[in-house]
Design a protein around this motif. Structure first.
Motif, short mmCIF file in Angstrom:
data_model
loop_
_atom_site.label_atom_id
_atom_site.label_comp_id
_atom_site.label_asym_id
_atom_site.label_seq_id
_atom_site.Cartn_x
_atom_site.Cartn_y
_atom_site.Cartn_z
N VAL A 74 14.60 -34.99 17.70
CA VAL A 74 12.97 -34.94 19.06
C VAL A 74 14.24 -34.63 20.14
CG1 VAL A 74 12.01 -36.49 20.75
CG2 VAL A 74 11.86 -37.18 18.45
N GLU A 75 13.33 -33.43 21.42
CA GLU A 75 14.67 -32.91 21.90
C GLU A 75 13.58 -32.88 23.31
OE1 GLU A 75 16.89 -28.50 23.18
OE2 GLU A 75 16.11 -29.00 20.95
N ARG A 125 9.95 -30.66 20.72
CA ARG A 125 10.70 -30.07 21.27
C ARG A 125 9.89 -30.01 22.60
NH1 ARG A 125 14.68 -24.27 19.98
NH2 ARG A 125 16.12 -25.44 21.17
N LEU A 126 10.00 -31.18 23.33
CA LEU A 126 9.46 -30.50 24.86
C LEU A 126 10.40 -30.38 26.23
CD1 LEU A 126 6.92 -31.87 26.26
CD2 LEU A 126 7.59 -34.23 26.33
N PHE A 168 5.96 -41.81 17.84
CA PHE A 168 6.74 -43.41 16.72
C PHE A 168 6.08 -42.11 15.88
CE2 PHE A 168 6.89 -45.33 12.74
CZ PHE A 168 7.92 -46.46 13.06
N HIS A 169 7.47 -41.44 15.38
CA HIS A 169 7.30 -40.07 14.54
C HIS A 169 7.42 -40.74 12.81
CE1 HIS A 169 7.99 -36.77 17.63
NE2 HIS A 169 8.14 -37.55 18.45
N VAL A 182 17.85 -35.67 21.91
CA VAL A 182 18.92 -34.26 22.14
C VAL A 182 18.09 -34.34 23.28
CG1 VAL A 182 19.33 -32.14 22.69
CG2 VAL A 182 19.48 -33.46 20.54
N THR A 183 18.76 -34.98 24.74
CA THR A 183 18.10 -34.37 26.06
C THR A 183 19.19 -34.30 27.08
OG1 THR A 183 19.53 -36.40 26.74
CG2 THR A 183 16.37 -37.11 25.40
N ARG A 184 18.45 -33.01 27.83
CA ARG A 184 18.66 -32.13 28.75
C ARG A 184 17.94 -32.72 30.10
NH1 ARG A 184 18.59 -26.40 30.11
NH2 ARG A 184 19.68 -26.03 32.24
N THR A 185 18.63 -33.47 31.04
CA THR A 185 18.35 -33.91 32.51
C THR A 185 18.85 -33.51 33.98
OG1 THR A 185 17.23 -35.81 31.54
CG2 THR A 185 18.01 -35.92 33.82
#
Length: 259
Positions: A92-93, A67-68, A50-51, A121-124
């Motif tokens: 949150v990336e 970023r993770l 929870f941010h 932001v997601t990159r799968t």
């Protein structure tokens, strides 16, 4: 030679909806920092976050970037369920690379008023066969706030039998609020299931009327509708108590004026 860290700007495609003032004032070391996580083959790792604060460690400007990078081993599983509720700017990336038969599950909620800018932001990266991923993002915005979701799915040539999905929906509670989404699919395999969906609108007036006709006060009806809406993002949390905690913590940050 040591490279000099530079700051992204809103001219960069992956930062196009971000807060330009924050990016201009932030520390490059903070913005460019990546956490890393290795999920061993056959194991499960999860993050429930929870941010609520907009200040990153060591930063004076009102903003936060997390970023993770995650590598999920064969048959492993990574789950991330996150709410962004605080700060003028929050990003949150998550970048996830999936081995054979691995799974990535993501649920995210942005909840913002005033002039906040909040984004996932997601990159799968489906690098091997038989991997799956599912992403559900919900945005509830009011005031002059903005909720964003940029989701990219990449399927390598050898990653047959990939099954990947992402879904974004936003509710704008006031006229000044906005939402942006940028789904991307880059597919090189031919035996895959990949889907994305997006919808941006207001609360269901028909449902509100239905509840009002049964004596439910308008403010209670609106909150119940929002609860059901954001609950979609946490539906995949297996632990009932944890799912309820995430939902309650999120609803607690719903501004009274918004409902």
């Amino acid at each position: 030679m040591t490279g000099i860290a530079t700051l992204p700007t809103t001219r960069d495609e992956d930062w196009r909806y971000s807060d330009g003032e924050y990016l201009a004032a932030a520390s490059p070391d903070v913005v460019n920092h990546w956490r890393t996580l290795e999920v061993p083959a056959g194991e499960t790792r999860s993050e429930h976050t929870f941010h609520a604060s907009g200040h990153a460690s060591g930063e004076e400007v009102d903003g936060m970037v997390d970023r993770l990078r995650v590598h999920v081993g064969k048959g492993g599983r990574f789950e991330a369920f996150k709410t962004i509720a605080g700060g003028k700017y929050a990003r949150v990336e998550i970048e996830v690379t999936l081995e054979e038969g691995a799974h990535f599950e993501f649920g995210g909620v942005t909840l913002g008023g005033e002039d906040k800018v909040q984004e996932f932001v997601t990159r799968t990266i489906h690098a091997h066969p038989n991997a799956t991923s599912n992403q559900v993002v919900r945005a509830v915005q009011w005031g002059q706030s903005t909720g964003n979701f940029l989701g990219r799915i990449e399927v390598a040539r050898d990653a047959q039998k990939t099954d990947a999905a992402q879904n974004f929906r936003a509710i704008l509670l006031e006229k000044g609020a906005s939402a942006n989404t940028k789904p991307e699919l880059e597919i090189f395999a031919d035996d895959v299931l990949c889907a994305h969906g997006a919808a941006i609108g207001q609360l269901d007036e028909q449902a509100s009327y239905y509840m009002a006709a049964r004596g439910i006060p308008p403010e209670i009806a609106r909150k119940l509708l929002i609860q059901a809406f954001i609950g979609d993002a946490f539906e995949a949390i297996a632990d009932d108590a944890e799912r309820e905690r995430m939902l309650e913590d999120t609803l607690a940050n719903l501004n009274v004026e918004a409902v």
